[in-house]
Scaffold this motif. Structure first.
Motif, short mmCIF file in Angstrom:
data_model
loop_
_atom_site.label_atom_id
_atom_site.label_comp_id
_atom_site.label_asym_id
_atom_site.label_seq_id
_atom_site.Cartn_x
_atom_site.Cartn_y
_atom_site.Cartn_z
N TRP A 22 0.82 -1.22 0.00
CA TRP A 22 0.00 0.00 0.00
C TRP A 22 0.85 1.27 0.00
N LEU A 23 2.14 1.14 0.40
CA LEU A 23 3.03 2.30 0.44
C LEU A 23 3.64 2.62 -0.92
N GLU A 24 3.72 1.62 -1.79
CA GLU A 24 4.50 1.77 -3.01
C GLU A 24 3.93 2.82 -3.97
N LEU A 25 2.63 2.79 -4.20
CA LEU A 25 2.02 3.76 -5.13
C LEU A 25 2.12 5.19 -4.61
N PRO A 26 1.75 5.45 -3.34
CA PRO A 26 1.91 6.82 -2.82
C PRO A 26 3.35 7.30 -2.88
N LEU A 27 4.32 6.43 -2.55
CA LEU A 27 5.73 6.82 -2.60
C LEU A 27 6.17 7.10 -4.03
N PHE A 28 5.69 6.30 -4.97
CA PHE A 28 6.03 6.51 -6.38
C PHE A 28 5.53 7.88 -6.84
N ILE A 29 4.29 8.22 -6.50
CA ILE A 29 3.71 9.51 -6.91
C ILE A 29 4.46 10.66 -6.25
N ILE A 30 4.75 10.51 -4.95
CA ILE A 30 5.47 11.58 -4.23
C ILE A 30 6.85 11.81 -4.83
N LEU A 31 7.59 10.72 -5.09
CA LEU A 31 8.93 10.86 -5.66
C LEU A 31 8.86 11.42 -7.08
N LEU A 32 7.84 11.04 -7.83
CA LEU A 32 7.67 11.53 -9.19
C LEU A 32 7.43 13.04 -9.21
N ILE A 33 6.83 13.57 -8.15
CA ILE A 33 6.59 15.02 -8.04
C ILE A 33 7.82 15.71 -7.45
N ILE A 34 8.40 15.10 -6.42
CA ILE A 34 9.49 15.73 -5.69
C ILE A 34 10.78 15.82 -6.52
N TYR A 35 11.09 14.77 -7.28
CA TYR A 35 12.37 14.75 -8.00
C TYR A 35 12.52 15.92 -8.98
N PRO A 36 11.53 16.19 -9.86
CA PRO A 36 11.66 17.38 -10.72
C PRO A 36 11.73 18.68 -9.92
N MET A 37 10.99 18.75 -8.78
CA MET A 37 11.06 19.94 -7.93
C MET A 37 12.47 20.14 -7.39
N VAL A 78 17.16 8.38 -6.65
CA VAL A 78 15.73 8.48 -6.95
C VAL A 78 15.32 7.76 -8.24
N PRO A 79 16.05 7.87 -9.37
CA PRO A 79 15.63 7.14 -10.57
C PRO A 79 15.50 5.63 -10.33
N GLN A 80 16.44 5.06 -9.58
CA GLN A 80 16.37 3.63 -9.27
C GLN A 80 15.16 3.33 -8.38
N MET A 81 14.88 4.21 -7.41
CA MET A 81 13.71 4.04 -6.55
C MET A 81 12.43 4.06 -7.37
N LEU A 82 12.33 5.01 -8.30
CA LEU A 82 11.14 5.12 -9.15
C LEU A 82 10.96 3.86 -9.99
N PHE A 83 12.06 3.35 -10.54
CA PHE A 83 11.98 2.14 -11.36
C PHE A 83 11.47 0.96 -10.53
N ASN A 84 12.01 0.80 -9.31
CA ASN A 84 11.62 -0.33 -8.46
C ASN A 84 10.20 -0.20 -7.94
#
Length: 312
Positions: A22-37, A78-84
């Motif tokens: 249940w944590l994976e999707l929220p973390l993916f979305i958060i990292l996807l927003i935070i990384y470009p920021m 972060v890119p590796q985290m997003l991929f996983n």
């Protein structure tokens, strides 16, 4: 000594939060927003510091280096985290893990020393203002930054290389979101007490000693600020120094809790959340801390935006 262990597995499985789907999707979305920021915020700091002549001072030279460090720091993980997080295949090749180890720990070690350099700059500016331009001249600033980079690289090469010699006995699962020294030591088999002791000693010099130097600098700065007669001067000095202190505690707090304890005593999820904090959150908030609490940076940023719109 070989740089890598010849008996290594072909790849590691990064378990991450696989037991907490249940944590994976929220973390993916958060990292996807935070990384470009993170990239945008730090690139903005670098551009503003380079393009505005009023920011061509030692303080902003060091801040530019910190922003560049933060970009590299977060990009190494972060890119590796997003991929996983975004796929069912949660692996990283052994060579990818080695590269991540060297990059991540080089940036972390350099940032520890660069924050000391930045506190020294504030100490000279406030406690020795008449000698500031003499002490913090351009060759000295370049030398201080080069020393920080050299120290970070030396720390990473020595500590990572020693860790990579540990036997893994066929184990290729890391209960983490990235490749990091304490988790590799904890995963290794056989005698590893020497590695734990070495890591603790090295981290005392890379974390505890720099933090003590920073706190000593700010103790002297605090006394000097209290002696400033002008309330405007005290406010400006406090604003500049408080930004740096916030960054110091955001970086050193989680890092000390992670590295200054034996890897065998680290709880299961502690490395994951600590890595997310000092590898993702801190580099993201640093540009906002320095921008929102610094009138010079806000002024330079507004001038840059205004000039872009005027040129269009």
């Amino acid at each position: 000594m070989a740089l890598i262990n010849e008996s290594h597995p072909e790849e590691f499985i990064l378990l991450g939060f696989s037991d907490q789907h249940w944590l994976e999707l929220p973390l993916f979305i958060i990292l996807l927003i935070i990384y470009p920021m993170t990239l945008l915020g730090n690139i903005t700091i670098i551009l503003v510091s380079l393009l505005d002549p009023r920011l061509h001072s030692p303080m902003y030279f060091f801040l530019t280096n910190l922003s560049f460090l933060d970009m590299c720091y977060t990009t190494s993980i972060v890119p590796q985290m997003l991929f996983n997080l975004g796929s069912s295949k949660k692996t990283i090749s052994y060579m990818g893990c080695v590269i991540q180890l060297y990059m991540f720990h080089t940036m972390a070690g350099t940032e520890c020393l660069l924050l000391v350099v930045m506190s020294f700059d504030r100490y000279v500016a406030i406690c020795r203002p008449l000698h500031y331009t003499l002490i913090m001249n351009q060759p000295t600033c370049v030398l201080l930054v080069s020393t920080a980079w050299l120290g970070g690289i030396t720390y990473a090469v020595s500590e990572v290389t020693i860790t990579l010699q540990l036997p893994l006995c066929g184990i290729n699962k890391l209960d983490h979101v990235l490749c990091e020294i304490p988790v590799l030591i904890k995963t290794a088999c056989g005698a590893k007490e020497a590695n734990e002791l070495t890591l603790s000693v090295v981290c005392i010099f890379m974390l505890a000693v720099p933090l003590c130097l920073i706190l000593a600098s700010y103790a002297s700065i605090g006394r000097a600020v209290l002696n400033i007669k002008s309330s405007e001067g005290r406010k400006k000095a406090f604003g500049t120094c408080s930004s740096h202190l916030i960054v110091v505690f955001l970086f050193f707090g989680p890092a000390i809790s992670m590295y200054l304890q034996p890897p065998s005593s680290i709880t299961r999820d502690q490395p994951k959340f600590m890595a997310l904090f000092y590898g993702v959150v801190t580099p993201t908030v640093n540009p906002f801390i320095y921008t929102l609490r610094n009138k010079d940076v806000k002024g330079a940023l507004s001038n840059l935006v205004r000039s872009i719109f005027i040129s269009k």
